[in-house]
Design an enzyme around this catalytic site. Structure first.
Site, PDB file in Angstrom:
ATOM      1  N   GLU A 265      64.238 -22.877  75.262  1.00  0.00           N
ATOM      2  CA  GLU A 265      63.679 -21.531  75.195  1.00  0.00           C
ATOM      3  C   GLU A 265      63.466 -21.086  76.623  1.00  0.00           C
ATOM      4  O   GLU A 265      62.759 -21.754  77.377  1.00  0.00           O
ATOM      5  CB  GLU A 265      62.362 -21.574  74.420  1.00  0.00           C
ATOM      6  N   CYS A 302      55.912 -16.174  77.037  1.00  0.00           N
ATOM      7  CA  CYS A 302      57.334 -15.889  76.862  1.00  0.00           C
ATOM      8  C   CYS A 302      57.537 -14.615  76.057  1.00  0.00           C
ATOM      9  O   CYS A 302      58.612 -14.033  76.075  1.00  0.00           O
ATOM     10  CB  CYS A 302      58.026 -17.072  76.199  1.00  0.00           C
TER      11      CYS A 302
END
Ligand code: NAP
Length: 530
Positions: A265, A302
């Site tokens: 990720e 994020c």
């Protein structure tokens, strides 16, 4: 517990022999003890050998035994008490309240995976019974279940020292799948990692599992990290961090004689679309919600809203003015590490020097080291479309508002976006048709679509998708948060014409595990949760 600065290879504390790292309190720039000497290729070899030795017995643990192990980890983490919170606060600069919440989330995540394992749905058992009389050819008896991939390497994230680190989502989902785990600790929080590592090792011992089920290594990504990813006994990788780090691991994994999946990720700017009626009816409230989400945790999420897209006009001007006013009063906040602070400053400087972006507001100046001063920029859609660098992630509290002339420009901007973790739509009833027209494009771009919400805050649950097309992740087919994350570490095996006595329990005709199997195309009724 006295921190030792040692790695954990199975149940053994082992001192590294490479350059040492130390935690740094980013709020004061104070170096913390002890030193954590890095591991070498020999330590990676030792941990991988132990993990491989543990695989066969760990993967055959009963659903109950594996669930109890996950629950024991949560219990051991809670038993660390204030020591864990104090150390994590010192190493990350994160407020205690945030860390207490994150510890709760970490333990809840482990318990959710325990429930998932016990339920057994993840085995996805499919049975197609034999049809010896079928014409023109008989059908064999075919039975499928999911099996663990094998030992998994996990790279702890810097921005969630508990929930995405040593016992975070990647570790929990891999252990739930039946995979031994070797964690490469993030150098931003080595003491926190040691505390959690010991909690995990205590759970391994208390549950009578083989020691190689869990190891914790320190050291540089380029040495220990790459050695782990390229070890033939490692069968998958979980990672959260920078795009360059994630790509380096993907490339190393693909270059192996036997390539393996890397679930990395990496980078997302999480576009927020403000539709005309919503903007007209509640520009002020939207601005408040936006700045709160942007500045939460110094923007070190994020899912931080790094891009706003809307049509030009008085309503957007009101939104920009209100957001700018609010941002000017937002205090500077300590970032996780000096490296992350420097990367933020470099990203902001690139925007300041880019003639296609205009600085619209700055937050309050920093009053201490490594503090993130929030920034808001604007640009025109034509400039955004002409300059790919404007969609680079600036990890921290910085965002860019793209002003579009019409719906076609909005569509072009969305079409030009890279893959994202999220896309948020702020809309009122009058906006529904316009939103509907963009949905299929947005589905191609993002893993989670939100209406009238802000992307920060990721629920750990069954339906969550925390993933998305590249560069949000290296594999858009899955999620790193929520119970579906278990599927990253499984693969299907089909058993053809096996005598019942040789079949694994999940596939036996009498269904002793009481699973909800797909039997000859029909879903069976019972399962363990009933
Ligand atoms: P990072 O630099 O990617 O580091 C993460 C982990 O990967 C560390 O253990 C690191 O090892 C290892 N690593 C990095 N580059 C490697 C390489 N080339 N080969 C092998 N291993 C490598 O991420 P970070 O330190 O957490 O943060 C740096 C930047 O990442 C941030 O400024 C931000 O832009 C981004 N970030 C994004 C997210 C997100 O969720 N999207 C989260 C956190 C960070 P070392 O110990 O040797 O560094």
């Amino acid at each position: 517990m006295t921190l030792t600065g040692n790695m954990l290879i199975g149940q053994q504390r082992i001192a590294g022999n490479r350059e040492a790292i130390r935690g740094i309190d980013p709020a004061t720039h104070t170096v913390l003890e002890p030193a954590y000497a890095g591991g070498s290729a020999a330590h990676v070899e030792q941990a991988c050998a132990l993990a491989w030795a543990a695989l066969d017995s760990y993967r055959e643990t009963t659903l109950d035994a594996r669930s109890e192990f996950l629950e024991a980890i949560a219990h051991e983490i809670e038993a660390l008490g204030d020591e864990l919170i104090d150390r994590a606060a010192a190493e990350t600069g994160l407020p205690r309240g945030r860390l207490l919440g994150e510890r709760g989330r970490t333990c809840q995540q482990l318990r959710l995976f325990a429930r998932t394992v016990r339920n057994g749905e993840w085995l996805d058992v499919r049975v197609d019974t034999a049809q010896p009389q079928r014409q023109p050819l008989p059908r064999s008896d075919l039975r499928q279940r999911q099996v663990p991939l094998g030992p998994v390497a996990v790279f702890g994230a810097s921005n969630f020292p508990l929930a995405f680190s040593v016992a975070g989502g990647d570790t929990a989902s891999a252990l739930a799948a039946g995979c031994p785990v070797i964690v490469k600790a993030h150098s931003a929080h080595p003491g926190t990692s040691e505390l959690i590592g010991h909690a995990l090792a205590r759970a391994v011992k208390a549950c009578g599992l083989p020691p190689g089920v869990f190891s914790l290594l320190y050291g540089s990504g380029r040495e220990v990290g790459i050695a782990l990813v390229t070890d033939p006994r490692i069968k998958a990788v979980g990672f959260t961090g920078s795009r360059s780090g994630g790509l380096a691991l993907v490339q190393a994994a693909q270059a192996r004689p036997v390539p393996i999946p890397v679930y990395a990720e990496m980078s997302s700017i999480n576009p927020v679309l403000l539709f005309p009626a919503a903007l007209h009816n509640r520009a002020q409230a939207l601005a408040e919600g936006f700045v709160a989400s942007l500045t939460l945790g110094a923007g070190q999420f994020c899912t931080n809203p790094g891009l706003v897209i809307a049509r030009k006009g008085p309503a957007l001007n009101s939104f920009i003015a209100a957001a700018a006013e609010r941002l000017r009063h937002s205090p500077a906040q300590t970032m996780l590490t000096p490296g992350i602070f420097n990367a933020y400053e470099a990203g902001v400087t690139a925007l300041l020097e880019n003639p296609r972006a205009q600085l619209c507001a700055e937050g309050l100046r920093s009053t201490g080291p490594n503090q993130c001063q929030a920034r808001l920029f604007t640009t025109q859609s034509s400039d955004f479309l002409a300059d790919h660098s404007l969609q680079a992630e600036v990890f921290g509290a910085a965002s860019l508002i793209v002003q579009c002339s019409d719906d076609d420009e909005i569509r072009q901007v969305i079409e030009r976006l890279e893959g994202q973790l999220t896309a948020s739509l702020h809309l009122d009833d009058e906006d529904l048709e316009q939103a509907r027209a963009l949905l299929s494009t947005l589905e191609r771009k993002a893993g989670r679509l939100l209406v009238n919400g802000w992307p920060t805050g990721v629920e750990v649950c069954e339906a969550m998708v925390h993933g998305g097309p590249f560069p949000a992740t290296s594999d858009s087919r899955t999620t790193s948060v929520g119970t579906a994350a278990i599927h990253r570490f499984l693969r299907p095996v089909c058993y053809q014409d096996f005598p019942d006595s040789l079949l694994p329990g999940a596939l036996k005709q009498a269904n002793p595990l009481r699973l909800r199997r797909l039997l000859d195309g029909q879903r069976e009724a019972h399962n363990n949760a009933q």
